[in-house]
Each structure stands twice: as C-alpha cells, then as structure tokens.
Design an enzyme around this catalytic site. Sequence first.
Site, PDB file in Angstrom:
ATOM      1  N   ALA A   1       1.133  -1.426  -0.081  1.00 39.25           N
ATOM      2  CA  ALA A   1       0.105   0.028   0.022  1.00 39.25           C
ATOM      3  C   ALA A   1       1.013   1.218   0.491  1.00 39.25           C
ATOM      4  O   ALA A   1       0.099   2.312  -0.635  1.00 39.25           O
ATOM      5  CB  ALA A   1      -0.625  -0.397   0.916  1.00 39.25           C
TER       6      ALA A   1
ATOM      7  N   CYS B   1       3.844  -0.143 -12.007  1.00 43.05           N
ATOM      8  CA  CYS B   1       4.176   1.124 -13.193  1.00 43.05           C
ATOM      9  C   CYS B   1       5.585   0.652 -14.199  1.00 43.05           C
ATOM     10  O   CYS B   1       6.288   1.430 -14.027  1.00 43.05           O
ATOM     11  CB  CYS B   1       4.080   2.375 -12.071  1.00 43.05           C
ATOM     12  SG  CYS B   1       5.345   1.968 -11.501  1.00 43.05           S
TER      13      CYS B   1
ATOM     14  N   GLY C   1       0.359   5.225  -0.260  1.00 46.01           N
ATOM     15  CA  GLY C   1      -0.858   4.926   0.005  1.00 46.01           C
ATOM     16  C   GLY C   1      -1.815   6.295  -1.253  1.00 46.01           C
ATOM     17  O   GLY C   1      -2.835   6.455  -0.535  1.00 46.01           O
ATOM     18  N   ASN C   2      -1.220   6.537  -2.005  1.00 48.58           N
ATOM     19  CA  ASN C   2      -2.239   7.422  -2.839  1.00 48.58           C
ATOM     20  C   ASN C   2      -3.177   6.194  -3.226  1.00 48.58           C
ATOM     21  O   ASN C   2      -4.486   7.267  -3.702  1.00 48.58           O
ATOM     22  CB  ASN C   2      -1.460   7.951  -3.630  1.00 48.58           C
ATOM     23  CG  ASN C   2      -0.246   9.291  -3.774  1.00 48.58           C
ATOM     24  OD1 ASN C   2      -0.714   9.933  -2.911  1.00 48.58           O
ATOM     25  ND2 ASN C   2       0.579   9.006  -5.105  1.00 48.58           N
TER      26      ASN C   2
ATOM     27  N   ASP D   1       2.021  -3.413   4.454  1.00 51.07           N
ATOM     28  CA  ASP D   1       3.505  -3.272   3.721  1.00 51.07           C
ATOM     29  C   ASP D   1       4.752  -3.418   4.038  1.00 51.07           C
ATOM     30  O   ASP D   1       4.282  -3.386   5.738  1.00 51.07           O
ATOM     31  CB  ASP D   1       3.814  -1.389   3.457  1.00 51.07           C
ATOM     32  CG  ASP D   1       4.631  -0.728   1.618  1.00 51.07           C
ATOM     33  OD1 ASP D   1       4.250  -0.525   0.981  1.00 51.07           O
ATOM     34  OD2 ASP D   1       6.030  -1.960   1.963  1.00 51.07           O
TER      35      ASP D   1
ATOM     36  N   ASP E   1      -0.561  -3.687  -5.838  1.00 52.99           N
ATOM     37  CA  ASP E   1      -0.374  -3.222  -6.805  1.00 52.99           C
ATOM     38  C   ASP E   1       1.311  -3.095  -6.259  1.00 52.99           C
ATOM     39  O   ASP E   1       1.982  -2.354  -5.469  1.00 52.99           O
ATOM     40  CB  ASP E   1      -0.620  -1.466  -6.789  1.00 52.99           C
ATOM     41  CG  ASP E   1       0.098  -0.107  -7.140  1.00 52.99           C
ATOM     42  OD1 ASP E   1       0.126  -0.288  -8.489  1.00 52.99           O
ATOM     43  OD2 ASP E   1       0.317   0.801  -6.477  1.00 52.99           O
TER      44      ASP E   1
END
Length: 468
Positions: free
Chosen positions: A235, A359, A238-239, A258, A305
Amino acid sequence: MALYAAAAAVMAGVESRQGSIKGLVYASRFQNVKQLYALVCETQRYSAVLDAVIASAGLLRAEKKLRPHLAKVLVYELLLGRGFKGGGGRWKPLLNRHQARLKAELARLKVHRGVSRNEDLLEVGCRPGPASQVPRFVRVNTLKTCSENVIDYFKRQGFSYQGRASSLEDLRALKGKCFLLDPLLPELLVFPVQTDLHEHPLYQAGHLILQDKASCLPAMLLAPPPGSHVIDACAAPGNKTSHLAALLKNQGKIFAFDLDAKRLASMATLLARAGVSCCQLAEEDFLAVSPSDQRYHQVQYILLDPSCSGSGMVTRQLEEPGAGTPSKERLHALAGFQQRALCHALTFPSLQRLVYSTCSLCQEENEDVVRDALQQSAGTFRLAPVLPSWPHRGLSTFPGAEHCLRASPETTLTGGFFIAVLERVEVPSSFSQAETSAPELTPSPAPKRKKRRRCKAAAAPSTLLPRT
Ligand code: SAM
C-alpha cells in the site's frame, strides 16, 4: 546551502545510489525545490557533453579545489543554462577565467559532431521525449472537498478553467494558467506540464492529491462500494489507498499492508492529511497474511500494486533518459514475487474483484504474471473487460489479454502503467461445490452486501497496527 552546492550534492548522491533526483532534492531542504530539481535534471541530461568539455578544457587540472560535480553544474550554467543565478557568488570569477577555453571546446565539439545547436549534442535518448509532455494531474480528495469548490478556488487565484476535456488533444494543448477536467475521471483536474502544486495550500491541506491519471485507474476500476471490506496488499506510500477511502466515503474497512516501515510512516501522515479514517495500516508481509483469518472473511475487493521495476515511471524517464530495461535477473525476481502475491490474493475466500497494477512496461511483470495466475486459478477468475474505449490494451500474448490496460506518455499522455481487473467467475447455483473445477477457490458463502451505512462524523484516525 547555496544552489550550486546543493545541486552538486544531489548529483553526488544520485551517483552513489543514495536515492532518486526527486527524493534527494526534497531531502536537501533547499528552499526552491523546483529550481534545484530543474538544474540537476538539465545538468544530468548534458552530463556526457559537460564531461567532454571539462576534460578537454583541463578545468579540473587547473582548479584543484573544484570538485567534479560542482564543476559540471557551474559549466552547465555558464555554457548551456541562463547564466549564473544570484550573481554566481565566488564561483563566477573562477569560471570566468576559463570561460573562453570552455566556450571554444564546446564549439569544437559541435564542429566535430557536425551539429549547430546545443540540443543536437544530446544522445537521442536524452532529448526531450514524450515523458516530458505528460500534464500535471491532480485528484480532488472528495473526503475533504469537491471538484466545484476546487475549481472555484483556482479561478479566484487567476487560473482559467476550460471545462471538461473531450480528447487527449485538449490536454496536450494546455498551457499557461489554464486547467481542465479530465474526460474520464470526474475528480481529476489537469494542468499544464510545468505546473508545480507541492506548495499549494489545497495540497498542503489534503484537499488535492498529486497523482498521475494512470495511477488513479486501479482504485477507480476496483470500485468498492461504501461499506465494503478491501485489502490494499502493497500500500505505501498510499495514494491509491486514499483514493479507495474516498470511493468508500470512509465507510467500510481498508486493510493496508506494507513491509517498509519508513514508507508506512509517511503513508500514515498522508492518510491523516487526506482525512482517511477507515484504514488499518499494518507493517506486514502480504504473503504472510492468512486468507482464513476471520478479520478478512468479508474482504471482497483487493488492490495489488506490488513492487515493480518502475520502468514506466515518468520521473524515471526524465531523470535517467535512455535508461534501459531492468536486467533479466531483476525482472525474474520481481515477476516471481508479483506472481506469488497475485496467486495468494486470489485465495481470499470472499474475494470478488481484484485489480493488479504496476508502473512497469515489461511484459514479464504484467501480462505474463496475469496469465500464469489465471492458469493457476483454474477457471475461478477471469479478466473483466474494462474501459472498452481506452486506446492502449494489453499485449496479445494470451487469449483475453486485450482486456488488460496499458498506459504510456505516447498513447494516453500519462505515466507508463499496466492494469488488469480480475473477477470471480460466478458458479451457477445448480452446481455443487464438488462439480466446480477449483474447489479450493470457491467462495465460502458470500457475505450478503450490507446496506450502506451512514458515515459517522469525525471518525477515528487511521491506526498503525504493530507487526504481527
Ligand atoms: N500502491 C502504492 C501507492 O499507490 O502509493 C504503491 C506501492 S509500491 C509500487 C509497492 C510497495 O510494496 C512498496 O511500498 C513496498 O514496500 C511494498 N512491498 C514489497 N513487498 C511487499 C510484501 N511482501 N508485502 C507487503 N508489501 C510489500
């Protein structure tokens, strides 16, 4: 610290792998962050040219006290920048003594390479690429305000609101003090490329989250309704967690995990500033979180993610133009973790929908991971067809991969990203558990979706749970 010394210190830090340019610039405590960041990026971009000019002019041999990083920054300012800022202090007379020689060496280099402009001296990968065209996306934090209020605020500050964009061309054409509403996300404002809102009072107060559009898609596509239980598996910082909390309207629960204590600490600050009150943070390895733990038996939504190579990150492309793809070994290790994390997430008994995102632009971390996890789930999960109008799709490496989304500066005017939405395949009620192909993944009696609970005012701050 003075500008040039600060820039030299950041460059030395980057070289010794202490951090990224952005991270070191912020850590430097230099007041004008934007000025320092721009100077370091530009000096780095011309690094090879500056090295060649400084060496052939014999600058470091003549000025023994001048350290190489500082010399590079100063020569950049003298030859390629806009001249010394603030008069240049004690460095100006020193550099002036060598000015004629340095200029002559730069001119000789251009003749030698057969070019006339400074920019033509850059390696192709160092020239401004599509990454430098990505506009500034700003997510309005609906836990604290709404788009209308933010738009009014900017208008009062002299910005011109251009309405909702209808195409990428509208975003590409943005300049000056103009801004738009994104055509896809209703809470996303778009400003011209150079806009820096880090010091803006609305950002400082948590009303705005500076988040690239592609990075807003995972929470948007997971779309947990208020009241639901969600896991954010990897996480920090945290966005995406704060985006999930906004979609939940702070009603329901987010279990955020995390491994990195430092990142979790800044995440706790970010969430508090954003007014998130429905999130429990835990310093824990997601792979060690037990799907049979009663605390998670209502979890129907997971956002995964995980750590990735970051090969799609715009800041990386700007800071290290031409940086190659990660090594085979690193990709292999990352993909191994991503694969284990995804397979683990799919074993949560009540899970209905999962978003996997990175990403990274590498197939090994994206389509390959999703393909293998789907194979292992033996038909229990499938890819959900999402955003049919999104122009950039997953690489067709397996049937259905076109349901995945990709993003890049060239195709979507965002950072490089990959997103896959996995949903549980509904088992017709006439089938008994024994007849399903993967009984171990069949949901335990799905918890009935609760009626929306009303948000209690001023809920408790997010808690940071101890490591279990
Ligand atoms: N989702 C975050 C956001 O939007 O701000 C970014 C997450 S970042 C790409 C990946 C995170 O995964 C890192 O903070 C890293 O510390 C964390 N991580 C790596 N391995 C992990 C594990 N086994 N369990 C939990 N978190 C892990």
